[in-house]
Design a protein around this motif. Structure first.
Motif, PDB file in Angstrom:
ATOM      1  N   GLU A 200       1.050  -1.100   0.479  1.00  0.00           N
ATOM      2  CA  GLU A 200       0.139   0.259  -0.098  1.00  0.00           C
ATOM      3  C   GLU A 200       1.051   1.723  -0.094  1.00  0.00           C
ATOM      4  O   GLU A 200       1.926   1.304   0.960  1.00  0.00           O
ATOM      5  CB  GLU A 200      -0.655  -0.110   1.575  1.00  0.00           C
ATOM      6  CG  GLU A 200      -1.913  -1.325   1.358  1.00  0.00           C
ATOM      7  CD  GLU A 200      -2.508  -0.823   0.032  1.00  0.00           C
ATOM      8  OE1 GLU A 200      -3.406   0.336  -0.128  1.00  0.00           O
ATOM      9  OE2 GLU A 200      -3.710  -2.088  -0.641  1.00  0.00           O
ATOM     10  N   GLY A 201       0.100   1.670  -0.937  1.00  0.00           N
ATOM     11  CA  GLY A 201       1.015   3.558  -0.476  1.00  0.00           C
ATOM     12  C   GLY A 201       2.748   3.372  -1.755  1.00  0.00           C
ATOM     13  O   GLY A 201       2.796   1.957  -2.900  1.00  0.00           O
ATOM     14  N   ASP A 202       3.128   4.800  -1.999  1.00  0.00           N
ATOM     15  CA  ASP A 202       4.416   4.453  -2.470  1.00  0.00           C
ATOM     16  C   ASP A 202       5.946   4.124  -1.826  1.00  0.00           C
ATOM     17  O   ASP A 202       6.060   4.442  -0.867  1.00  0.00           O
ATOM     18  CB  ASP A 202       4.990   5.404  -3.117  1.00  0.00           C
ATOM     19  CG  ASP A 202       5.368   6.329  -3.723  1.00  0.00           C
ATOM     20  OD1 ASP A 202       5.974   5.036  -4.300  1.00  0.00           O
ATOM     21  OD2 ASP A 202       6.152   6.930  -4.536  1.00  0.00           O
ATOM     22  N   ASN A 279       1.852  10.843  -4.494  1.00  0.00           N
ATOM     23  CA  ASN A 279       2.320   9.425  -4.920  1.00  0.00           C
ATOM     24  C   ASN A 279       1.377   8.588  -5.859  1.00  0.00           C
ATOM     25  O   ASN A 279       1.305   7.542  -6.262  1.00  0.00           O
ATOM     26  CB  ASN A 279       2.336   8.869  -2.810  1.00  0.00           C
ATOM     27  CG  ASN A 279       3.808   9.163  -2.211  1.00  0.00           C
ATOM     28  OD1 ASN A 279       4.456   9.371  -3.085  1.00  0.00           O
ATOM     29  ND2 ASN A 279       3.414   9.211  -0.961  1.00  0.00           N
ATOM     30  N   ARG A 280       0.245   8.711  -4.662  1.00  0.00           N
ATOM     31  CA  ARG A 280      -1.343   8.019  -6.008  1.00  0.00           C
ATOM     32  C   ARG A 280      -1.320   8.487  -7.530  1.00  0.00           C
ATOM     33  O   ARG A 280      -1.023   7.640  -8.696  1.00  0.00           O
ATOM     34  CB  ARG A 280      -2.704   8.708  -5.366  1.00  0.00           C
ATOM     35  CG  ARG A 280      -3.070   8.086  -4.182  1.00  0.00           C
ATOM     36  CD  ARG A 280      -4.345   8.192  -4.146  1.00  0.00           C
ATOM     37  NE  ARG A 280      -5.013   9.884  -4.130  1.00  0.00           N
ATOM     38  CZ  ARG A 280      -4.727  10.702  -2.783  1.00  0.00           C
ATOM     39  NH1 ARG A 280      -4.096   9.953  -1.506  1.00  0.00           N
ATOM     40  NH2 ARG A 280      -4.827  11.820  -2.411  1.00  0.00           N
ATOM     41  N   ARG A 281      -0.598   9.678  -7.354  1.00  0.00           N
ATOM     42  CA  ARG A 281      -0.733  10.330  -9.493  1.00  0.00           C
ATOM     43  C   ARG A 281       0.726   8.787  -9.606  1.00  0.00           C
ATOM     44  O   ARG A 281       0.909   8.458 -10.962  1.00  0.00           O
ATOM     45  CB  ARG A 281      -0.138  11.334  -9.484  1.00  0.00           C
ATOM     46  CG  ARG A 281       0.055  12.132 -11.127  1.00  0.00           C
ATOM     47  CD  ARG A 281       0.273  13.214 -10.889  1.00  0.00           C
ATOM     48  NE  ARG A 281       1.308  13.598 -10.311  1.00  0.00           N
ATOM     49  CZ  ARG A 281       2.504  15.044 -10.551  1.00  0.00           C
ATOM     50  NH1 ARG A 281       2.026  14.940 -11.914  1.00  0.00           N
ATOM     51  NH2 ARG A 281       3.763  14.823 -10.079  1.00  0.00           N
ATOM     52  N   SER A 282       1.642   9.363  -9.101  1.00  0.00           N
ATOM     53  CA  SER A 282       3.043   8.508  -9.400  1.00  0.00           C
ATOM     54  C   SER A 282       2.656   6.804  -9.489  1.00  0.00           C
ATOM     55  O   SER A 282       3.263   5.710 -10.316  1.00  0.00           O
ATOM     56  CB  SER A 282       4.035   8.769  -8.662  1.00  0.00           C
ATOM     57  OG  SER A 282       4.696   9.949  -8.627  1.00  0.00           O
ATOM     58  N   GLY A 283       2.201   5.954  -8.520  1.00  0.00           N
ATOM     59  CA  GLY A 283       1.536   4.655  -8.659  1.00  0.00           C
ATOM     60  C   GLY A 283       0.934   4.010 -10.312  1.00  0.00           C
ATOM     61  O   GLY A 283       1.069   3.708 -10.540  1.00  0.00           O
ATOM     62  N   LEU A 284      -0.020   5.313 -10.649  1.00  0.00           N
ATOM     63  CA  LEU A 284      -0.940   4.914 -11.760  1.00  0.00           C
ATOM     64  C   LEU A 284       0.384   5.315 -12.705  1.00  0.00           C
ATOM     65  O   LEU A 284      -0.120   4.137 -13.551  1.00  0.00           O
ATOM     66  CB  LEU A 284      -1.904   5.893 -11.728  1.00  0.00           C
ATOM     67  CG  LEU A 284      -3.370   6.717 -11.089  1.00  0.00           C
ATOM     68  CD1 LEU A 284      -3.572   6.934 -10.967  1.00  0.00           C
ATOM     69  CD2 LEU A 284      -3.782   4.629 -11.099  1.00  0.00           C
ATOM     70  N   ILE A 285       1.288   6.282 -12.699  1.00  0.00           N
ATOM     71  CA  ILE A 285       1.936   6.426 -14.408  1.00  0.00           C
ATOM     72  C   ILE A 285       3.016   4.830 -14.085  1.00  0.00           C
ATOM     73  O   ILE A 285       2.947   4.322 -15.299  1.00  0.00           O
ATOM     74  CB  ILE A 285       3.298   7.468 -13.564  1.00  0.00           C
ATOM     75  CG1 ILE A 285       2.554   8.755 -13.836  1.00  0.00           C
ATOM     76  CG2 ILE A 285       4.247   7.046 -15.347  1.00  0.00           C
ATOM     77  CD1 ILE A 285       2.567   9.628 -14.322  1.00  0.00           C
ATOM     78  N   THR A 286       3.521   4.333 -12.641  1.00  0.00           N
ATOM     79  CA  THR A 286       3.927   3.041 -12.670  1.00  0.00           C
ATOM     80  C   THR A 286       3.785   1.410 -13.244  1.00  0.00           C
ATOM     81  O   THR A 286       4.050   0.734 -13.658  1.00  0.00           O
ATOM     82  CB  THR A 286       4.449   3.189 -11.203  1.00  0.00           C
ATOM     83  OG1 THR A 286       5.292   4.122 -10.688  1.00  0.00           O
ATOM     84  CG2 THR A 286       6.089   1.607 -11.164  1.00  0.00           C
ATOM     85  N   ALA A 287       2.196   1.880 -12.383  1.00  0.00           N
ATOM     86  CA  ALA A 287       1.389   0.407 -12.868  1.00  0.00           C
ATOM     87  C   ALA A 287       1.024   0.349 -14.568  1.00  0.00           C
ATOM     88  O   ALA A 287       1.054  -0.273 -15.076  1.00  0.00           O
ATOM     89  CB  ALA A 287      -0.050   0.504 -12.558  1.00  0.00           C
ATOM     90  N   GLY A 288       0.610   1.860 -15.212  1.00  0.00           N
ATOM     91  CA  GLY A 288       0.354   1.805 -16.289  1.00  0.00           C
ATOM     92  C   GLY A 288       1.626   1.530 -17.482  1.00  0.00           C
ATOM     93  O   GLY A 288       1.431   0.635 -18.404  1.00  0.00           O
TER      94      GLY A 288
END
Length: 679
Positions: A200-202, A279-288
């Motif tokens: 959970e989280g970054d 952190n949420r924005r970076s997580g979406l970029i990494t997952a994509g």
């Protein structure tokens, strides 16, 4: 090389020289009837004192560099190398680790404080110069006096620029030293954090927090904090000109300090919210980016882009709040400082009209008041960075407290007898739901265990605990009777080979991945592991062979190639326990045959192999089977007996390995031997 005694003697002489210069200046002010001391003499005394402080700093800097060199190259007794890598600390509180990292920079902070003091004294040069010009040069029309004080002013300004330059360089090195002291701990904590707190989280936030702290220490923020204590001294100097000017400057200072405190209160929550939304924005970029093929194949880009846009808008809104607060207070403080300087000119003019001050006092008081309030203005401008660094420091404290450094463990003999799990209850990191309950079994050297069961029955969870990746909430996992935590993670890893269900390779060469990025890896051991995995011919078929760069996540290889290279990594240096989680999911027929030969090779050399499998053909290399169902061990024992009970009409899977004898073991766990069935 210079001896330590000679080095320390030279340090002492340099310090003594600097102290003598400073003592002479102090004596000049205390015994030289300061009331009749001219501003020119004061400027000269300040210059001499700055040279004395520079000498002391040089001596302290040499001492710090010498101490750092000793710390990075410790003396180790011959034949007794340290078991702990350089930079590792014993287990302890995170507070002590962070405090120790700051304490290692104490001398540098003292030097910055000393430089700040000298800089603030040199800042008076411009005010005293204007006072001399208006009160001495203009009335006397003395050109030599003007030339003399102008030359002295240029010298002092050059000294001020040099000190400011050195102070900035020292702050950059303080940030670098802090990163060097904490970087290893923060990185290893980042690697261990998902295994304890979940994903959970970054997971990269601790490294970003360290970067934030280092960036703040290397910037202009600390200079404002070092200059703030000099504000009362400037106010006292203005008060010495006239009490009305002092009260005016004090009122402006109080208003600006209140603005600073208000800015701290109003920016605390927006900065924290901006960090979370970032952190949420970076997580979406990494997952994509990690799943780019799936996104392109199934047309998911639009939906994911919409989610990212929502997260991005939230992040921009949070950043806007922070910038609005900081910008508003910065503009207000700037206007108030300009208004205060103008007020000082107006009040000074009134005092001149009333014949209570001279024209030089007006200019000097105005310049000094502006300098007195400049640190407050600078602090407000850098408050966003200060709040971010402080919050990052607190987050780092919590992470390091949750991930204490490993204590130095006594080196145990390499395991060669058995592996056992007794009464293990396992949950996923960061959750409370039990995935596996009351798991007990034991395997002797030379045997193979196949773990079967429906999806979601707890097979992968069981083997993650078996290799030490996940910690059981109760129960024990042992190698040769010793709990896994009796080994350090690095030493334990030498005796365990693990091929997870989701194969991940790292950016680097094929050889580096097989060798687990071990420094100075043995080429023969790398080739032996590749041959044991049946991957040698595959690897030498690449254009660059073992030196082939596989790219991030092994993207230059097919899924089957990645799986075979990961199998070679698991077999590197012949570990005692080899655990394979669905290792044939991407293998062709040749790959499966190579896998079976590798498993038999582990058994023949006296190791234990554990495989999680859905396809029964790879179970020909094992002689025991453990069946999982709904998080519990449903059955355990010799392969033929378990299959006979579970699948009465199924033809037995033939054994592909040699007949091996296993000594019976008494106790709670079910033991792999040739006569007993299971639990």
């Amino acid at each position: 090389m210079m001896g330590k005694a000679t080095f320390r003697s030279q340090q002492a002489k340099i310090k003594l020289f600097g102290l003598i210069l400073i003592a002479c200046v102090v004596s000049f002010f205390l015994l030289g009837s300061g009331r009749h001391t001219s501003p020119g003499s004061m400027l000269g005394a300040v210059a001499i004192a700055s040279f004395g402080c520079l000498a002391i700093f040089r001596a302290r800097g040499d001492a710090v560099r010498n101490a750092i060199g000793d710390a990075h190259h410790p003396t180790v007794a011959r034949g007794k190398p340290s078991a702990r890598p350089i930079g590792r600390r014993p287990a302890g509180s995170a507070r002590s680790e962070l405090s120790a990292a700051l304490a290692s920079c104490r001398s540098a902070f003292l030097a910055v404080g000393l430089f700040s003091g000298m800089l603030n004294l040199l800042m008076l040069a411009g005010s005293l110069y204007m006072l001399e010009v208006y009160d001495r040069v203009l009335p006397s029309r003395s050109l030599p006096t003007l030339v003399g004080i102008s030359i002295l002013l240029i010298i002092l300004y050059c000294g001020q620029g040099f000190l400011d330059f050195v102070r900035a360089r020292v702050l950059v090195r303080i940030g670098g030293a802090l990163d060097e002291a904490l970087g290893h701990r923060v990185y290893t904590s980042t690697l261990r954090l998902p295994l304890k707190a979940g994903r959970e989280g970054d997971s990269l936030q601790p490294m970003r927090d360290l970067d934030s702290v280092r960036g703040f220490l290397s910037g202009m923020g600390p200079t404002a904090l070092f200059d703030l204590p000099w504000m009362p001294i400037y106010l006292i100097i203005i008060l010495m000109f006239h009490w009305v000017l002092g009260v005016t400057a004090l009122f402006g200072a109080i208003v600006l300090v209140l603005l600073t405190l208000l800015a701290e209160r109003l920016t605390r929550k927006p900065v924290s919210s901006a960090t979370l939304s970032g952190n949420r924005r970076s997580g979406l970029i990494t997952a994509g980016s990690r799943n780019a093929e799936v996104v392109a194949a199934m047309g998911m880009a639009g939906g994911l882009a919409a989610r990212w846009e929502d997260a991005n808008l939230e992040y921009i809104a949070d950043q806007r709040k922070v910038s609005d607060v900081a910008g508003s207070f910065g503009a207000v403080s700037k206007v108030l400082r300009m208004l205060l300087q103008s007020s000082m000119l107006g009040v000074g003019a009134w005092l001149v009209i009333e014949e209570q001050a001279t024209a030089g006092v007006i200019i000097a008081a105005s310049i000094i008041s502006g300098r007195a309030l400049a640190p407050v203005d600078l602090a407000i401008a850098n408050w966003k960075g200060f709040v971010g660094a402080r919050q990052g420091w607190h987050r780092l404290s919590r992470v390091l407290a949750a991930m204490p450094a490993e204590a130095e463990a006594m080196l145990l003999p390499a395991p060669n007898a058995n592996v056992m799990m007794h009464g293990a209850a396992i949950v996923a990191p960061g959750t409370q739901r039990l995935l596996v309950q009351d798991a007990s079994f034991a395997m002797e050297a030379g045997h193979g265990l196949g773990i079967i069961g429906p999806s979601g029955s707890g097979k992968s969870t069981l083997v993650r605990a078996l290799v030490g990746a996940w910690q059981p909430v109760s129960g024990r996992v042992k190698l040769d009777g010793a709990d896994l935590d009796q080994w350090s993670s690095q030493e334990r890893g030498r005796h365990i080979g693990y091929l997870p269900q989701d194969v991940e390779l790292f950016a680097g060469t094929v050889a580096e991945n097989i060798a687990r990025f071990e420094p100075d890896a043995d080429a023969d051991a790398i080739i032996a592991a590749a041959k044991a995995a049946g991957a040698h011919e595959l690897i030498v078929g690449f254009r660059q062979g073992y030196e082939t760069e596989i790219g991030e996540h092994g993207e230059a290889l097919s899924a089957g190639q990645r799986q075979r290279i990961a199998l070679a990594r698991a077999l590197y240096r012949d570990p005692f326990l080899v655990v394979l989680d669905e290792p044939n999911s991407n293998l062709d027929m040749d790959g499966e045959q190579a896998l079976i030969r590798a498993m038999l090779g582990v058994r023949e050399r006296g190791g234990v192999v554990v495989i999680v499998a859905h396809r029964p053909n790879v179970l020909t290399a094992v002689d025991f089977v453990l069946a999982m169902n709904q998080g519990r061990i449903h059955d355990f024992g010799p392969k033929d007996e378990v299959f006979a009970k579970m699948f009465p009409t199924l033809r037995p899977v033939p054994a592909a390995g040699p007949t091996l004898r296993v000594a019976a073991e008494s106790g709670a766990p079910a033991v792999a031997n040739g006569t007993e069935g299971g639990n």
